[in-house]
Design an enzyme around this catalytic site. Sequence first.
Site, mmCIF file in Angstrom:
data_model
loop_
_atom_site.group_PDB
_atom_site.id
_atom_site.type_symbol
_atom_site.label_atom_id
_atom_site.label_comp_id
_atom_site.label_asym_id
_atom_site.label_seq_id
_atom_site.Cartn_x
_atom_site.Cartn_y
_atom_site.Cartn_z
ATOM 1 N N GLY A 148 0.828 -1.202 0.000
ATOM 2 C CA GLY A 148 0.000 0.000 0.000
ATOM 3 C C GLY A 148 0.858 1.244 0.000
ATOM 4 O O GLY A 148 2.055 1.193 0.283
ATOM 5 N N CYS A 186 5.106 -6.314 1.776
ATOM 6 C CA CYS A 186 5.518 -4.910 1.837
ATOM 7 C C CYS A 186 4.797 -4.201 2.999
ATOM 8 O O CYS A 186 5.111 -4.418 4.152
ATOM 9 C CB CYS A 186 5.273 -4.233 0.495
ATOM 10 N N TYR A 187 3.798 -3.360 2.710
ATOM 11 C CA TYR A 187 3.052 -2.685 3.776
ATOM 12 C C TYR A 187 2.435 -3.709 4.719
ATOM 13 O O TYR A 187 2.368 -3.508 5.936
ATOM 14 C CB TYR A 187 1.969 -1.804 3.157
ATOM 15 N N HIS A 232 7.996 -7.696 -3.612
ATOM 16 C CA HIS A 232 6.745 -8.051 -4.286
ATOM 17 C C HIS A 232 6.914 -9.355 -5.061
ATOM 18 O O HIS A 232 7.484 -9.356 -6.150
ATOM 19 C CB HIS A 232 6.309 -6.930 -5.231
ATOM 20 N N GLU A 265 4.623 -10.949 -6.564
ATOM 21 C CA GLU A 265 3.627 -11.052 -7.628
ATOM 22 C C GLU A 265 4.113 -10.519 -8.970
ATOM 23 O O GLU A 265 3.528 -10.835 -10.013
ATOM 24 C CB GLU A 265 2.333 -10.325 -7.225
ATOM 25 N N ASP A 280 -12.335 -8.774 -25.094
ATOM 26 C CA ASP A 280 -13.109 -8.578 -23.866
ATOM 27 C C ASP A 280 -14.607 -8.619 -24.127
ATOM 28 O O ASP A 280 -15.358 -9.341 -23.456
ATOM 29 C CB ASP A 280 -12.730 -7.246 -23.214
ATOM 30 N N LYS A 318 -6.035 -9.731 -18.969
ATOM 31 C CA LYS A 318 -6.232 -10.050 -20.374
ATOM 32 C C LYS A 318 -5.930 -11.514 -20.705
ATOM 33 O O LYS A 318 -6.687 -12.167 -21.427
ATOM 34 C CB LYS A 318 -5.361 -9.130 -21.233
#
Length: 521
Positions: free
Chosen positions: A63, A90-91, A178, A180, A236, A377
């Site tokens: 965050g 992290c946060y 991170h 991710e 989409d 996507k």
Amino acid sequence: MTDPRPPHDPSDTVLILDFGSQYTQLIARRVRECRVYCEIVPPDAPLQEIRGRRPAGLILSGGPQSVTDAGAVRPAAGLWEAGIPVLGICYGMQLMVHDLGGRVEHSARGGEYGPAHLEADPEAALFAGLPRRQAVWMSHGDSAAVLPQGFRAAAHSEGRIVAAVEDPRRRLYGIQFHPEVAHTEHGAGILRNFLHGVCGCRGGWSMSAYLERAVADVRRQVGEASVVCGLSGGVDSSVTALLLHRAIGDRLTCILVDNGLLRQDEARTVLEHFRGGYKIRVQLVDAAARFLEALQGVADPEEKRRRIGRVFVEVFEAEAARVPGARFLAQGTLYPDRIESRSVKGPSAVIKTHHNVGGLPDRMNLELVEPLRDLFKDEVRELGRELDLDEHLLTRHPFPGPGLAVRVLGEVTAERLALARRADAIFLEELRASGFYSRVSQAFAVLLPVKSVGVMGDARTYEHVCALRSVDTTDFMTASWSRLPPELLSRVAARIVNEVRGINRVVYDVSSKPPSTIEWE
């Protein structure tokens, strides 16, 4: 044929508490790649609600705040003592350290940002089976100076800053980087260690399960009402239309708005596929003049989006009035559209307005149905395969909701749109012919709001400049520019200058995201 199993095993669910990171949904995507079902919840979700969901584990996102700030967002009281495995990122790690009696300080060295290396303890649960030295992606100004009782450091960065902590007895874990993002080379392994090793998740979730859940959600939301769907022919909207058709059948009416901002031959191609191939009801609306009138004299990209969004909704409301029982509007909004448009469930920063989710009038006569709103996507394409979407449509590059209006920089006119449309078509034709179309993630042409001097034949010209943009990415949150062969770029440039009267110069964009966005506007 969908998976007959339920969408997910309730005991195999992970909840992600969103503290406002731009990467929160990317964490969810990585968790789903480990075949574990997850949902994002507010950062201060009540403990009773969390316990009621019986999650196998919790992940606390990063965050923008500091845990030492007055009013910093905090989880519900008692979370750390709830007996649920927790991974703080992290946060999230700093919250864990701060709330449990440790000390978090602002780094005197200015923090760590971008690529870094750490030394991990291979005996630590998160790093089991992974190399001791690892490349990671850092983004923090604060760091853990003193750890709470019961915790130990599981990794350090090269600057000797604590990069990971653990308290195995309470099953509390934290990492300062991170996992991710793609830049963390063993991020997937770290998440798997937490999900499977610590939380005991079996990993049985799949995209077929997501489809089953999405169909059920649509049926529950719309009841016996009819739905109109915004269809453009992009991946989409195409996947949205097929999903809706599977859920409610002939109660779906697709509306294809020819707003004058589409790619070359777009409307004809879409009608052939959906009316002819999928037997879905499609109404074609020629509203090009109306959109161009609304954009007259407008150069600001945010104002373009707002006006396109307003006209888009007005057109749909008018068309929907002709559909008996229509109460809902289906859109192919994806997560990147939402996270770059507004804060979703945490205090994340707004980057730009997207016409599907921003700039809508205060009063809408149609309720929104957005079955893809939590997908990236590549996940939408995977879902499209589950729905047997034609490969030609499935592999098409993304096209922005505002269309060519944000690829014609400056004022949008019919003449400038024609130049951009033809240049774009040439670029895509050559990419397909060379085999590069399927190897890059998104490519397009942009008409710049400047003119340049040129020489054609024996005559001096003063005409438009066209920029080519091509990027490689997996999630569209970050992207690098495509290293296309010089001979391909040369061929494209020569064709554009020779075949598109009004363009005499072609340039290639070598910017990555960040700091640039993929679209120019």
